[in-house]
Design a protein around this motif. Structure first.
Motif, short mmCIF file in Angstrom:
data_model
loop_
_atom_site.label_atom_id
_atom_site.label_comp_id
_atom_site.label_asym_id
_atom_site.label_seq_id
_atom_site.Cartn_x
_atom_site.Cartn_y
_atom_site.Cartn_z
N GLY A 1 10.00 4.92 -9.91
CA GLY A 1 9.76 6.25 -8.68
C GLY A 1 11.07 5.55 -7.79
O GLY A 1 11.80 5.86 -8.09
N ALA A 2 10.56 6.75 -6.25
CA ALA A 2 11.61 7.24 -5.70
C ALA A 2 11.82 5.52 -4.56
O ALA A 2 12.65 5.78 -3.10
CB ALA A 2 11.40 8.00 -4.44
N GLY A 3 11.38 4.20 -4.95
CA GLY A 3 11.25 3.09 -4.18
C GLY A 3 12.54 2.91 -4.22
O GLY A 3 13.38 2.93 -4.60
N ASN B 1 5.37 -1.51 -5.62
CA ASN B 1 4.87 -0.78 -5.55
C ASN B 1 5.84 0.65 -4.43
O ASN B 1 5.23 1.63 -4.63
CB ASN B 1 2.82 -0.45 -5.24
CG ASN B 1 2.84 -0.77 -3.39
OD1 ASN B 1 4.09 -1.84 -3.13
ND2 ASN B 1 2.78 -0.12 -2.96
N GLY B 2 6.59 0.29 -3.96
CA GLY B 2 7.50 0.74 -3.58
C GLY B 2 8.60 0.74 -2.76
O GLY B 2 9.15 -0.32 -3.36
N HIS B 3 8.75 0.92 -2.20
CA HIS B 3 9.97 0.20 -0.44
C HIS B 3 10.23 -1.30 -0.61
O HIS B 3 8.49 -1.49 -0.60
CB HIS B 3 10.87 1.24 0.63
CG HIS B 3 10.29 2.50 0.28
ND1 HIS B 3 11.07 3.08 -0.38
CD2 HIS B 3 9.66 3.49 0.28
CE1 HIS B 3 11.61 4.76 -0.83
NE2 HIS B 3 10.20 4.99 0.18
N THR C 1 0.91 -1.11 0.10
CA THR C 1 -0.02 -0.18 0.13
C THR C 1 0.48 1.16 -0.43
O THR C 1 1.57 1.03 0.36
CB THR C 1 -0.76 0.14 1.32
OG1 THR C 1 -0.15 0.31 2.73
CG2 THR C 1 -1.91 -1.04 1.24
N GLY C 2 0.26 2.26 -0.04
CA GLY C 2 1.14 3.47 -0.86
C GLY C 2 2.13 3.75 -1.27
O GLY C 2 2.25 2.80 -2.50
N ASP C 3 3.40 3.88 -0.86
CA ASP C 3 5.09 4.16 -1.73
C ASP C 3 5.28 3.05 -1.36
O ASP C 3 6.98 2.85 -0.98
CB ASP C 3 5.54 5.36 -1.12
CG ASP C 3 6.15 5.75 0.42
OD1 ASP C 3 5.19 4.96 1.02
OD2 ASP C 3 6.67 6.45 0.28
N THR C 4 4.43 1.70 -0.12
CA THR C 4 5.68 0.73 0.69
C THR C 4 5.34 -0.98 -0.54
O THR C 4 3.97 -1.14 0.03
CB THR C 4 5.91 0.50 1.19
OG1 THR C 4 6.70 2.31 2.12
CG2 THR C 4 6.96 0.07 1.81
N ALA D 1 4.51 3.89 -12.54
CA ALA D 1 3.49 3.46 -11.21
C ALA D 1 1.83 3.42 -11.70
O ALA D 1 1.27 2.51 -10.95
CB ALA D 1 3.62 4.95 -10.18
#
Length: 244
Positions: free
Chosen positions: A117-119, A95-97, A48-51, A176
């Motif tokens: 992205g920034a993950g 989806n991210g980190h 979820t979100g950026d992680t 994304a």
């Protein structure tokens, strides 16, 4: 609930919304069993979100200490192995980190799609004195090969999505906004392989790693538990929580 399971036609989507603690690991095992029982032909694992997943819940570990470690480590290995041994295709929608055991979760999947992205992706816990349990290390070995593991594990570096792609930690990177569609597309494509043949081939490919884990897990887990429970390790974990 730390994991949301949804069946979209015959593709299961499991969404993580929490770091890995005992309850989340237990729920992940149950979610995979539920997906299989519901007739899912493939599964997409995402966050979820950026992680995608931050790995272990460091706050719970710092608060629980050695007693928590004793219960958590077997639950962690069981959860990772449940993904690794799932007989149907599993696609990671990163989806991210994805750090620590979160990266191992992605490695346990059959295909990894990451969002641009920034993950950051990496396995920093060795720097705190907390080596991976054998199950996690063998999953990384299966996904990435023995050669890249020392640089990945020893440095603890957090890699950009571009670096992760260059090093083979993910199979592809997409914008994304296109991640869910692309992950779903790959799940459907892999689900198109005859299920019994896919499961058999997947088991064949992963058999050497399962065998090493089965033969050595008990002895190795005891050593890992001792190192994770050391005062210096728990202090390093607590320090990371306090800083964040």
């Amino acid at each position: 609930m730390t994991i949301h399971l949804e069946l979209r036609e015959d593709i299961a989507w499991a969404t993580l919304d929490h770091g890995l603690d005992i309850e989340t690991c237990t729920r992940l095992v149950l979610a995979l069993e539920e997906a299989d029982a519901a007739g899912a032909r493939a599964l997409v694992l995402t966050g979820t979100g950026d992680t995608f997943s931050p790995g272990i819940d460091a706050t719970r570990l710092a608060e629980g200490g050695a007693r928590y470690v004793e219960e958590f480590l077997p639950a962690l290995s069981d959860a990772l192995l449940a993904v690794f041994g799932f007989p149907h295709p599993v696609v990671a929608a990163v989806n991210g980190h994805a750090t620590g055991s979160g990266l191992v979760l992605a490695a346990a999947c059959d295909h990894r799609v990451a969002a641009d992205g920034a993950g950051r992706m990496g396995v920093p816990q060795l720097l705190a004195g907390a080596p991976f349990p054998l199950a996690a290390l063998e999953i990384l070995r299966c996904a990435y090969g023995t050669g890249p593991l020392p640089a990945l594990a020893y440095s603890g570096a957090g890699l950009t999505v571009e670096d992760a792609l260059a090093r083979g930690l993910v199979d592809e990177v997409v914008p994304a906004g296109e991640l869910p569609a692309r992950a779903g597309e790959m799940a459907v494509r892999l689900a198109g392989v005859p299920a019994e043949a896919f499961a058999h081939t997947k088991a064949q490919l992963r058999q050497p790693y399962h065998e090493r884990i089965a033969e050595n897990r008990v002895a190795d887990d005891a050593q890992v538990q001792r190192l994770w429970s050391a005062e210096s390790t728990l202090a390093a974990v607590k320090s990371s929580v306090d800083v964040s």
